[in-house]
Motif scaffolding. Sequence first.
Motif, PDB file in Angstrom:
ATOM      1  N   ALA A 432      -3.177  11.724  -0.728  1.00  0.00           N
ATOM      2  CA  ALA A 432      -2.286  12.087  -2.133  1.00  0.00           C
ATOM      3  C   ALA A 432      -1.293  11.052  -2.032  1.00  0.00           C
ATOM      4  N   ALA A 433      -0.815  10.353  -0.981  1.00  0.00           N
ATOM      5  CA  ALA A 433       0.212   9.295  -0.840  1.00  0.00           C
ATOM      6  C   ALA A 433      -0.538   8.120  -1.786  1.00  0.00           C
ATOM      7  N   LYS A 434      -1.599   7.909  -1.615  1.00  0.00           N
ATOM      8  CA  LYS A 434      -2.338   6.608  -2.346  1.00  0.00           C
ATOM      9  C   LYS A 434      -2.310   6.848  -3.701  1.00  0.00           C
ATOM     10  N   GLN A 435      -2.906   7.974  -3.981  1.00  0.00           N
ATOM     11  CA  GLN A 435      -3.027   8.467  -5.442  1.00  0.00           C
ATOM     12  C   GLN A 435      -1.599   8.437  -6.124  1.00  0.00           C
ATOM     13  N   ASP A 439      -0.119   1.272  -5.125  1.00  0.00           N
ATOM     14  CA  ASP A 439       0.319  -0.087  -4.922  1.00  0.00           C
ATOM     15  C   ASP A 439       0.943  -0.256  -3.373  1.00  0.00           C
ATOM     16  N   ARG A 440       0.823   0.772  -2.736  1.00  0.00           N
ATOM     17  CA  ARG A 440       1.487   0.866  -1.527  1.00  0.00           C
ATOM     18  C   ARG A 440       0.668   0.922  -0.518  1.00  0.00           C
ATOM     19  N   PRO A 441       0.680   0.332   0.632  1.00  0.00           N
ATOM     20  CA  PRO A 441      -0.191   0.475   1.810  1.00  0.00           C
ATOM     21  C   PRO A 441       0.064   1.855   2.538  1.00  0.00           C
ATOM     22  N   VAL A 442      -1.196   2.431   3.274  1.00  0.00           N
ATOM     23  CA  VAL A 442      -1.176   3.729   3.915  1.00  0.00           C
ATOM     24  C   VAL A 442      -1.575   3.501   5.255  1.00  0.00           C
ATOM     25  N   LEU A 443      -1.064   4.324   6.196  1.00  0.00           N
ATOM     26  CA  LEU A 443      -1.670   4.334   7.472  1.00  0.00           C
ATOM     27  C   LEU A 443      -1.661   5.933   7.510  1.00  0.00           C
ATOM     28  N   ALA A 444      -2.790   6.448   8.177  1.00  0.00           N
ATOM     29  CA  ALA A 444      -2.937   7.630   8.572  1.00  0.00           C
ATOM     30  C   ALA A 444      -3.393   7.617  10.209  1.00  0.00           C
TER      31      ALA A 444
END
Length: 612
Positions: A432-435, A439-444
């Motif tokens: 959801a953060a990426k959707q 344009d922003r990087p995601v770390l899970a």
Amino acid sequence: MSSPTVGDHVVSRLGLWGARRFYGYPGDGIGGVVSAIGRAVEAGDAQFVQVRHEETAGFAATADVKYGGSPLGVAVVTSGPGAVHVLNGLYDAKLDHVPVVALVGQTASNALGTSYYQELDLVRLYSDVAGEFVFQVTRPDQVQHVVDRAARTALERRTVTAVVLPSDVQDADAVVEVPQGHGYTHTSAVPGSLPGSPRTEALAQAAEVLRSGRKVAILAGAGALGATAELTAVADRLGAGVAKALLGKAVLDDRLDWVTGAIGLLGTRPSYDLMRQCDVLLMVGTTMPYSEYYPAPGQARAVQIDVDGTRCGLRYPTEVNLVGDARETLAALLPLLEGADPDPSWREDIARWNHAWDAWGAERAQAEANPLNPELVVRGLSDRLADDHQVAVDCGTVTSWFARDLDLRPGMTASLSGTLLSMGGGLPYAIAAKQAHPDRPVLALLGDGAMQMNGLSELVTVAQRWRTWADPRFVVVVMNNRQLSFVAWEARAMQGEVPFDAAMDVPDVPYAGWAELLGLAGRRVEGPEGLDDVLTAAMSADRPFVLDAVVDPNVPMIPPHVSLDQVVSTAKATLRAGAQGDPAAREIVVEGVRETVGAAARAVRDRVRRSE
């Protein structure tokens, strides 16, 4: 051109409320709405994110709002089992006060009451999670009013609402024009005004309490997100230290000398000391539930700011409750705080506590582990975060390492299932953060239990969608300790029992290999050698990257405060477990008790110093 259907009207009307991203999974019970979303997608007016399980739809709709993607989350699920599956994700929204509308399919109207396939009493089923508003539509001319009521209630009450739509109603022609006459009602799709600041008299009363403090503590939660500048100004005016509830971790820079970090069982020792020694407490947008981590009753005067007055005074006896938006309320308070006279040594004490805690954290991360120390992994990630990183976290021991070892800076966002504390939400949150911000990087950050619960299947969703993202950086770190380690620690510490292997052990899965099968990137790390290189490669990869970090399950989660009684209890539990054949007992004695006794010794030493 055919007339718009009820499904079309539902989708377009929710768009007026700002909801244009729909998370869900198709089924014949919700087919009319899904077809309408498809037409809206073709027109460029909506986005549909197909997930692998309806539970993920609920989590992702919640997270989309938390990461600032949409003002209103929407989950779309079919009748019967789909309606049941999504409930866990919806309860995440309810407990964390996130506005989400559930569009739930239902058996066709003519079959209701006949014990038809997948027929459930959905109004009754949803009466708790969507207790503020749940309605089953029976006629097309009800839809406009029902959608507006569901959206408005979700936004104003910051909760979950549900619209139940029988399959035949979804495909019926929409009825938009409502006659003007007795028995008919009209509606508006215009949101209410945003909450403002409290009345002048209440602000003055609060300012008097806050100015009286020489050692002011602030506890900031999710309600303070978006008020960083105002919170900083108030803290500086009062010379205050600030602790953060888990959902408020991104409010302030973790590196500031006067920010003590997380609070509670997974929090820091400086946050504990801050609350134990303050004389005034200001709570901003938080109802952190662990009362033992607040000041003792009667120790501190207290003021609370919250957008919902029903949550004021819920955790600590307050003198003044300010109901309003955190940002506006703090801005209105600031000029009234002239004349505050904080103890100049207060922030010096806080800085000293922070530096000692940071040094101990670095020492913990470098401690020998078999095969890899999880804190070393998280601290290595912390050093490599971009200024605009979005962080998603699952629940378990990984939550502790996130709370204590990952430094967030201005511009970053982070969230998790904060009050429900549900496993399985980490990867749905990351998607959801990426959707929301492609344009922003995601770390899970996930434990292996959570990865096996929802993560393995939702990695398929990542593989399906990543080429549509403007920035492909999407790193999934699996803390692979082959155990439900948080539960195992609870069994040892709370029950003094040997963890039941058949219940606690988690199969070792080649997570990185699974990623590669899906066309993603991945590496497995089984020791500190080469860890830095792998972390650097993961954070700069040209596609989503799964890091399978094989970590030690016996690295202890030390509470922020440790009493001598707790040391004795821990030792007894460990020795009893060892006598019962706990294979990890020896390592826990060597590592855990050593650190616990060390922490207790430091606590006793500090207590002696304060009494001198």
